[in-house]
Design an enzyme around this catalytic site. Structure first.
Site, PDB file in Angstrom:
ATOM      1  N   GLU A 335       0.817  -1.227   0.000  1.00 49.51           N
ATOM      2  CA  GLU A 335       0.000   0.000   0.000  1.00 49.51           C
ATOM      3  C   GLU A 335       0.847   1.272   0.000  1.00 49.51           C
ATOM      4  O   GLU A 335       0.570   2.218   0.728  1.00 49.51           O
ATOM      5  CB  GLU A 335      -0.935  -0.018   1.220  1.00 49.51           C
ATOM      6  CG  GLU A 335      -1.908  -1.188   1.162  1.00 49.51           C
ATOM      7  CD  GLU A 335      -2.835  -1.252   2.368  1.00 49.51           C
ATOM      8  OE1 GLU A 335      -2.378  -0.973   3.494  1.00 49.51           O
ATOM      9  OE2 GLU A 335      -4.020  -1.593   2.171  1.00 49.51           O
TER      10      GLU A 335
HETATM   11  N1  IFG Z   1      -4.282  -4.019   4.550  1.00 52.74           N
HETATM   12  C1  IFG Z   1      -3.022  -3.532   5.126  1.00 52.74           C
HETATM   13  C2  IFG Z   1      -2.826  -3.798   6.597  1.00 52.74           C
HETATM   14  C3  IFG Z   1      -4.111  -3.690   7.400  1.00 52.74           C
HETATM   15  C4  IFG Z   1      -5.167  -4.568   6.758  1.00 52.74           C
HETATM   16  C5  IFG Z   1      -6.418  -4.629   7.628  1.00 52.74           C
HETATM   17  C6  IFG Z   1      -1.936  -5.518   4.234  1.00 52.74           C
HETATM   18  C7  IFG Z   1      -0.691  -6.148   3.638  1.00 52.74           C
HETATM   19  C8  IFG Z   1      -5.474  -4.037   5.390  1.00 52.74           C
HETATM   20  N2  IFG Z   1      -1.916  -4.174   4.405  1.00 52.74           N
HETATM   21  O1  IFG Z   1      -2.877  -6.223   4.514  1.00 52.74           O
HETATM   22  O2  IFG Z   1      -1.884  -2.856   7.105  1.00 52.74           O
HETATM   23  O3  IFG Z   1      -4.540  -2.351   7.492  1.00 52.74           O
HETATM   24  O4  IFG Z   1      -7.268  -5.680   7.231  1.00 52.74           O
END
Ligand code: IFG
Length: 525
Positions: A335
């Site tokens: 992200e």
């Molecule tokens: N995605 C984000 C996490 C977390 C997650 C919550 C990943 C690799 C959503 N990154 O999963 O930091 O916020 O479900």
């Protein structure tokens, strides 16, 4: 005449039932036990072995690690049985009524976790290639004993195990859980509780998500403000916290004693607000960011074109590598919405070089597969199947953590008070009834390093909430990592899980009692 036969039969039957109920049911069929993960092969021989006050634990050979495994079993059995078991080294045969550990390996395959558990009427024998296999066998022994074996105070026994032979070994070499200690901080004691529980299901990795926007949780001596300032809060504005290097090493040692490897994660270049708030120079504009206690993602980025950024990354990875005996350093990479694509590629290439320089292999979230992967780098598939396929195209292994199946912060259903549901609602059967080897086109079993179930903690603030979201789904994912797909079947598993629930209760685990599982009625137990 006929009538008297019938009345005699009724009398005999009622006597039989009353006799049976006054003495614990003798365990007789090993194949009817409910071990999770299900062993590869089980043969019953119809009798039973009893652990008694005369039981000692014999070990063959000089292995100190094997002695530690034997001592671990003695320590685990003592609270409920009250038995003081001696560990006796022998070059001969053990005495009747004892448990016997022996190693069969020559050290050429240190990753082998296989074991054979031969339960005779006279001796319970564990033979394993390496001490890790003997440790995995202990979890099977615990699950073959009456659930009361997990009591922390003396139970009444008798402590009987049905006889037979279990030959067992894992399908995948990497079977893990991830704990996000950045969004909400969890103490050393709470992390050790998690280690105890994942060891029970034969997992062998705990991935600690140590840094994120909301907190920096690992002391870095060359950059002290990362924890002094960046570790001072958490989601919701609480006091946060962090692990000193000594505390981190204590966690590593505790895990190692349970044949569990710690994989530390420093999430970069995104998810870095805690670091950007701690050191102004890490920001492109030279201004320190405010601490962040919300749950948005994707708004932060290290300043990729500044030299100081790579001094920072080098210092962090150096200090962390020195504290981490395991093969992996996880550098995140997810992200990074505030990092230009060309900057992301530039950064991830340099970060991988730094990890390799300190003798470690890289783990990264699946976006890392959009960059050139260093030798040995592993992509952790969580969101984009195309990234998993990109990793395979580069000849890299993939660690499976598909959010729609393994994210333990996902609500069970719309009524779950904790967790999120951006990926999916994940009921106990959803978390179990899937196969990594067939989930993504072009990514087969040979491309898969293993499975890992992440618990993100935006909405999880304490160990009870953690246990509610993690269990029982983690037990099912542990079975996916251990038991061959041909032996995994939801209809069979849910019966085993239903019987297994009592063990979780006795261990004090606040697990979710899904109505997809036929849990026994309270009086049936
Ligand atoms: N995605 C984000 C996490 C977390 C997650 C919550 C990943 C690799 C959503 N990154 O999963 O930091 O916020 O479900």
């Amino acid at each position: 005449m006929k009538q008297s036969y019938v009345s005699m039969a009724i009398v005999a039957l009622s006597l039989g039932i009353s006799l049976g109920s006054c003495k614990k049911q003798e365990p007789s069929d090993l194949t009817k036990e409910s071990v999770i993960p299900a062993p590869v092969s089980v043969t019953a021989t119809g009798g039973y072995f009893t652990i008694s006050k005369n039981t000692d634990i014999y070990i063959k050979g000089e292995s100190e690690e094997l002695r530690q495994v034997a001592q671990h079993l003695a320590d685990r059995l003592k609270p409920a049985t009250g038995f003081e078991m001696e560990i006796i080294q022998t070059s001969g045969e053990p005495k009747r009524g004892s448990i016997f550990f022996l190693l069969t390996g020559d050290g050429t395959n240190p990753a082998d976790e296989s074991y054979e558990l031969a339960i005779g009427k006279k001796v319970m024998q564990v033979s394993a290639v390496n001490p890790a296999g003997a440790f995995r066998a202990i979890q099977t022994i615990r699950q073959l004993l009456p659930p009361e074996i997990e009591l922390s105070t003396s139970g009444e026994g008798p402590w009987m195990v049905p006889t037979g032979v279990i030959s067992d070994y894992p399908d995948y070499s990497y079977r893990g859980m991830m704990l996000d200690v950045a969004r909400h901080f969890f103490s050393v004691e709470e992390v050790k509780r998690v280690i105890d529980l994942i060891a029970y299901y034969k997992l062998n990795v705990l991935h600690l998500h140590l840094t994120d926007d909301q907190g920096w949780r690992i002391e870095i001596k060359s950059w002290p403000n990362l924890t002094a300032h960046g570790g001072s809060t958490e989601v919701g504005g609480g006091e946060g916290g962090f692990f000193t290097q000594e505390q981190y090493s204590d966690i590593v040692k505790y895990a190692h004693e349970r044949h569990i490897t710690i994989v530390p994660e420093i999430d970069m270049p995104g998810h870095t607000n805690a670091a950007l708030a701690s050191y102004a120079e890490l920001n492109c504009d030279g201004k320190a960011r405010e601490l962040y206690t919300g749950i948005k993602v994707g708004f932060s980025s290290l300043c990729v074109r500044k030299d100081v950024t790579y001094k920072f990354v080098d210092d962090v990875i150096r200090e962390l590598s020195e504290l981490t005996p395991g093969p992996y350093i996880h550098i995140g990479g997810d992200e990074s919405h505030s990092t230009k694509t060309e900057d992301y590629l530039f950064f991830m290439e340099k970060a991988q070089e730094i990890v390799s320089k300190y003798g470690k292999s890289v783990l990264g979230w699946d976006e890392i597969a959009t960059t050139r992967l260093a030798e040995g780098s592993v992509a952790q598939f969580w969101a984009k199947a195309s990234n998993a396929q990109k990793a395979v195209e580069q000849g890299a292994k993939v660690l499976f953590s598909p959010a729609i199946k393994t994210y333990l912060d996902m609500q069970y259903d719309t009524t779950t008070k904790l967790g999120l549901h951006w990926a999916a609602y994940i009921e106990v059967d959803d978390a179990y009834d899937w196969d990594p080897a067939t989930l993504v086109d072009g990514v087969g079993k040979d491309n898969i390093l293993g499975v890992e179930a992440p618990l993100w903690t935006e909405t999880i603030t304490n160990i009870d909430e953690l246990e509610y979201m993690v269990f029982p789904r983690l037990a099912g994912i542990a079975e996916i990592g251990w038991t061959p797909a041909l032996k995994r079947d939801w209809v069979d598993y849910r019966e085993r899980l239903a019987k297994h629930g009592e063990r979780l209760k006795i261990m004090g685990v606040d697990f979710y009692q899904s109505d997809r599982v036929p849990w026994p009625e309270p009086d049936q137990q």
